[in-house]
Design a protein around this motif. Structure first.
Motif, PDB file in Angstrom:
ATOM      1  N   GLN A 140      12.277 -60.640  45.656  1.00 55.62           N
ATOM      2  CA  GLN A 140      12.976 -60.607  46.929  1.00 55.62           C
ATOM      3  C   GLN A 140      14.445 -61.001  46.853  1.00 55.62           C
ATOM      4  O   GLN A 140      15.179 -60.780  47.813  1.00 55.62           O
ATOM      5  CB  GLN A 140      12.232 -61.496  47.925  1.00 55.62           C
ATOM      6  CG  GLN A 140      10.816 -60.993  48.141  1.00 55.62           C
ATOM      7  CD  GLN A 140       9.839 -62.073  48.542  1.00 55.62           C
ATOM      8  OE1 GLN A 140      10.098 -63.262  48.404  1.00 55.62           O
ATOM      9  NE2 GLN A 140       8.686 -61.648  49.021  1.00 55.62           N
ATOM     10  N   ILE A 167      11.064 -53.827  42.970  1.00 51.29           N
ATOM     11  CA  ILE A 167       9.612 -53.837  42.773  1.00 51.29           C
ATOM     12  C   ILE A 167       9.273 -53.355  41.365  1.00 51.29           C
ATOM     13  O   ILE A 167       9.775 -52.324  40.916  1.00 51.29           O
ATOM     14  CB  ILE A 167       8.914 -52.931  43.811  1.00 51.29           C
ATOM     15  CG1 ILE A 167       9.210 -53.429  45.232  1.00 51.29           C
ATOM     16  CG2 ILE A 167       7.409 -52.862  43.556  1.00 51.29           C
ATOM     17  CD1 ILE A 167       8.721 -52.493  46.318  1.00 51.29           C
ATOM     18  N   GLU A 197      -1.059 -59.778  49.725  1.00 52.05           N
ATOM     19  CA  GLU A 197       0.107 -60.130  48.931  1.00 52.05           C
ATOM     20  C   GLU A 197       0.106 -61.654  48.804  1.00 52.05           C
ATOM     21  O   GLU A 197      -0.106 -62.358  49.787  1.00 52.05           O
ATOM     22  CB  GLU A 197       1.363 -59.649  49.663  1.00 52.05           C
ATOM     23  CG  GLU A 197       2.528 -59.413  48.775  1.00 52.05           C
ATOM     24  CD  GLU A 197       3.649 -58.651  49.472  1.00 52.05           C
ATOM     25  OE1 GLU A 197       4.773 -58.757  48.976  1.00 52.05           O
ATOM     26  OE2 GLU A 197       3.405 -57.968  50.470  1.00 52.05           O
ATOM     27  N   ARG A 251       6.931 -57.900  43.845  1.00 53.68           N
ATOM     28  CA  ARG A 251       8.127 -57.709  44.667  1.00 53.68           C
ATOM     29  C   ARG A 251       9.070 -58.896  44.455  1.00 53.68           C
ATOM     30  O   ARG A 251       8.703 -60.035  44.767  1.00 53.68           O
ATOM     31  CB  ARG A 251       7.737 -57.564  46.130  1.00 53.68           C
ATOM     32  CG  ARG A 251       7.001 -56.271  46.401  1.00 53.68           C
ATOM     33  CD  ARG A 251       6.485 -56.162  47.844  1.00 53.68           C
ATOM     34  NE  ARG A 251       5.840 -54.872  48.048  1.00 53.68           N
ATOM     35  CZ  ARG A 251       4.561 -54.629  47.782  1.00 53.68           C
ATOM     36  NH1 ARG A 251       3.787 -55.575  47.297  1.00 53.68           N
ATOM     37  NH2 ARG A 251       4.063 -53.423  47.990  1.00 53.68           N
ATOM     38  N   ALA A 288       1.585 -54.662  42.076  1.00 55.20           N
ATOM     39  CA  ALA A 288       2.990 -54.598  42.484  1.00 55.20           C
ATOM     40  C   ALA A 288       3.556 -56.013  42.535  1.00 55.20           C
ATOM     41  O   ALA A 288       2.942 -56.904  43.133  1.00 55.20           O
ATOM     42  CB  ALA A 288       3.122 -53.943  43.857  1.00 55.20           C
ATOM     43  N   CYS A 313      15.380 -61.257  37.833  1.00 61.25           N
ATOM     44  CA  CYS A 313      15.822 -60.215  38.754  1.00 61.25           C
ATOM     45  C   CYS A 313      17.345 -60.237  38.871  1.00 61.25           C
ATOM     46  O   CYS A 313      17.928 -61.263  39.219  1.00 61.25           O
ATOM     47  CB  CYS A 313      15.172 -60.461  40.115  1.00 61.25           C
ATOM     48  SG  CYS A 313      15.642 -59.288  41.376  1.00 61.25           S
ATOM     49  N   ARG A 349       3.012 -60.956  44.628  1.00 63.05           N
ATOM     50  CA  ARG A 349       2.154 -60.094  43.809  1.00 63.05           C
ATOM     51  C   ARG A 349       1.077 -59.506  44.714  1.00 63.05           C
ATOM     52  O   ARG A 349       0.506 -60.203  45.553  1.00 63.05           O
ATOM     53  CB  ARG A 349       1.503 -60.952  42.718  1.00 63.05           C
ATOM     54  CG  ARG A 349       0.494 -60.209  41.878  1.00 63.05           C
ATOM     55  CD  ARG A 349      -0.177 -61.117  40.861  1.00 63.05           C
ATOM     56  NE  ARG A 349      -1.148 -61.979  41.503  1.00 63.05           N
ATOM     57  CZ  ARG A 349      -1.224 -63.293  41.328  1.00 63.05           C
ATOM     58  NH1 ARG A 349      -0.386 -63.929  40.543  1.00 63.05           N
ATOM     59  NH2 ARG A 349      -2.143 -63.993  41.948  1.00 63.05           N
TER      60      ARG A 349
END
Length: 108
Positions: free
Chosen positions: A33, A91, A7, A31, A29, A86, A16
């Protein structure tokens, strides 16, 4: 053969991880946070499909904005300017055709 990819930091508050790849296709993926984390506006020659695994996001694709939630997916055409913000941590699972070789070079 199964490969394991680390990651890596993609943007502030965003990591990523390449999940799988071949020359013709890549699954990644992302993510997010924290609320407010962004995938900055950018473009690339790859066709991209995005699936929302969790969280809530607002996307901009070629100047048009829309919100997405878990279970939704969409396609971003080649060279379309796009990015996201976001609204709730989560995810995104992105697929790219062909593979994003730049993501492999930035994986140690």
């Amino acid at each position: 053969m199964i490969k394991h990819f680390p990651e890596v930091q993609a943007d502030p508050g965003v990591t990523r991880q390449v999940l799988s790849d071949s020359p013709d296709l890549m699954v990644v993926a992302f993510r997010f946070q924290a609320e407010g984390a962004e995938g900055k506006l950018h473009k690339h020659p790859h066709v991209q499909s995005t699936y929302v695994e969790s969280g809530h996001f607002v996307f901009s694709v070629d100047g048009k904005s829309f919100e997405v939630s878990p279970g939704e997916s969409f396609v971003i055409p080649s060279n379309a300017v796009h990015g996201c913000k976001c609204l709730e941590p989560g995810i995104l699972i992105d697929t790219f055709a062909p593979r994003r070789d730049d993501f492999l070079m930035s994986n140690p």
